[in-house]
Structure formats: structure tokens, C-alpha cells
Write a protein that holds these residues in place. Structure first.
Motif, mmCIF file in Angstrom:
data_model
loop_
_atom_site.group_PDB
_atom_site.id
_atom_site.type_symbol
_atom_site.label_atom_id
_atom_site.label_comp_id
_atom_site.label_asym_id
_atom_site.label_seq_id
_atom_site.Cartn_x
_atom_site.Cartn_y
_atom_site.Cartn_z
ATOM 1 N N MET A 244 -12.374 13.153 9.952
ATOM 2 C CA MET A 244 -11.700 13.357 10.972
ATOM 3 C C MET A 244 -10.812 12.010 11.259
ATOM 4 S SD MET A 244 -14.024 15.458 14.470
ATOM 5 C CE MET A 244 -15.445 14.832 13.660
ATOM 6 N N TYR B 127 -16.421 12.362 7.979
ATOM 7 C CA TYR B 127 -16.319 13.905 7.604
ATOM 8 C C TYR B 127 -15.272 14.328 7.921
ATOM 9 C CZ TYR B 127 -21.179 14.930 10.327
ATOM 10 O OH TYR B 127 -22.722 15.322 9.517
ATOM 11 N N THR C 285 -9.992 9.003 13.922
ATOM 12 C CA THR C 285 -10.681 8.539 14.637
ATOM 13 C C THR C 285 -10.193 7.410 15.409
ATOM 14 O OG1 THR C 285 -12.738 9.006 13.112
ATOM 15 C CG2 THR C 285 -13.686 7.325 14.661
ATOM 16 N N ARG D 177 -18.518 7.296 11.393
ATOM 17 C CA ARG D 177 -19.334 9.344 10.868
ATOM 18 C C ARG D 177 -17.968 10.064 10.748
ATOM 19 N NH1 ARG D 177 -23.234 6.384 12.924
ATOM 20 N NH2 ARG D 177 -25.635 6.925 12.138
ATOM 21 N N GLY D 178 -17.322 9.955 11.837
ATOM 22 C CA GLY D 178 -15.878 10.896 11.979
ATOM 23 C C GLY D 178 -15.138 10.228 10.907
#
Length: 107
Positions: free
Chosen positions: A33, A31, A35, A27-28
Motif C-alpha cells: 500500500m 502489504y 503509505t 506494515r503498509g
């Protein structure tokens, strides 16, 4: 820093049944990001991962997701019968069950 302690369970459901992905880390990435996945039972590894996430935030001004993989040895609450959702077998040979495997790795 978004810090997720992934203990393998979502209240009284095995995490593999709660969401169909490899933990929370994807999920990171989804988005955009940085991780970091880390052994949540290794204090020095968690410290290093958190320090790296802090450096990314300070130097790049970006959020970072840290997923600490661990295990919830106890039940979710006193009214929770965890025998209904725990795995009856150990993840590796040589252990009686899932809990004894993880208790040996608990700090």
C-alpha cells in the motif's frame, strides 16, 4: 484510507516494546500500500496527507495507510498508572520529562 493515530503506546506498553519496527507505516509497505507518515499534531499536515490518500484512492483505486505520529498525554484510563511505563526523561534536552516535551507540541 486506513488512518492510524500512533500515540506511542499500546494501552499500557510503550510501542517500541509492543512491536519491533519503526511504527505502523512499514506494515503498509509490506502489504504493497502507498503509505504516508505525518506529524499528527500538525493539523494542516494531517489534512494534506488525508487529501493525498483520498486522491490515490479516487485516481488509482488503491488503499492508503496514513500514520499520524502523536503522543498520548493522559493515561489510557482512570485506573491506569502511567508512571509505570512512561519514559522518565525527555526526548530532547531542555525539558523536565517526556510529557512536558509533548504538551508543548500539543495543538
Amino acid at each position: 484510507i486506513f488512518f492510524c493515530r500512533n500515540n506511542g503506546y499500546a494501552i499500557s506498553t510503550n510501542a517500541s516494546e509492543q512491536y519491533s519496527s519503526d511504527g505502523v507505516a512499514p506494515r503498509g509497505f509490506a502489504y504493497g500500500m502507498p503509505t504516508i507518515r505525518v506529524d499528527g499534531n500538525d493539523l494542516l499536515a494531517v489534512y494534506a496527507a488525508t487529501a493525498a490518500a483520498r486522491a490515490i484512492g479516487a485516481e488509482q483505486g488503491r488503499p492508503t495507510l496514513v500514520e499520524a505520529m502523536t503522543y498520548r498525554v493522559g493515561a489510557h484510563s482512570t485506573s491506569d498508572d502511567d508512571s509505570k511505563y512512561r519514559e522518565p526523561s525527555a526526548p530532547e534536552e531542555g525539558w523536565d520529562d517526556e510529557r512536558s516535551y509533548w504538551e508543548a507540541r500539543s495543538p
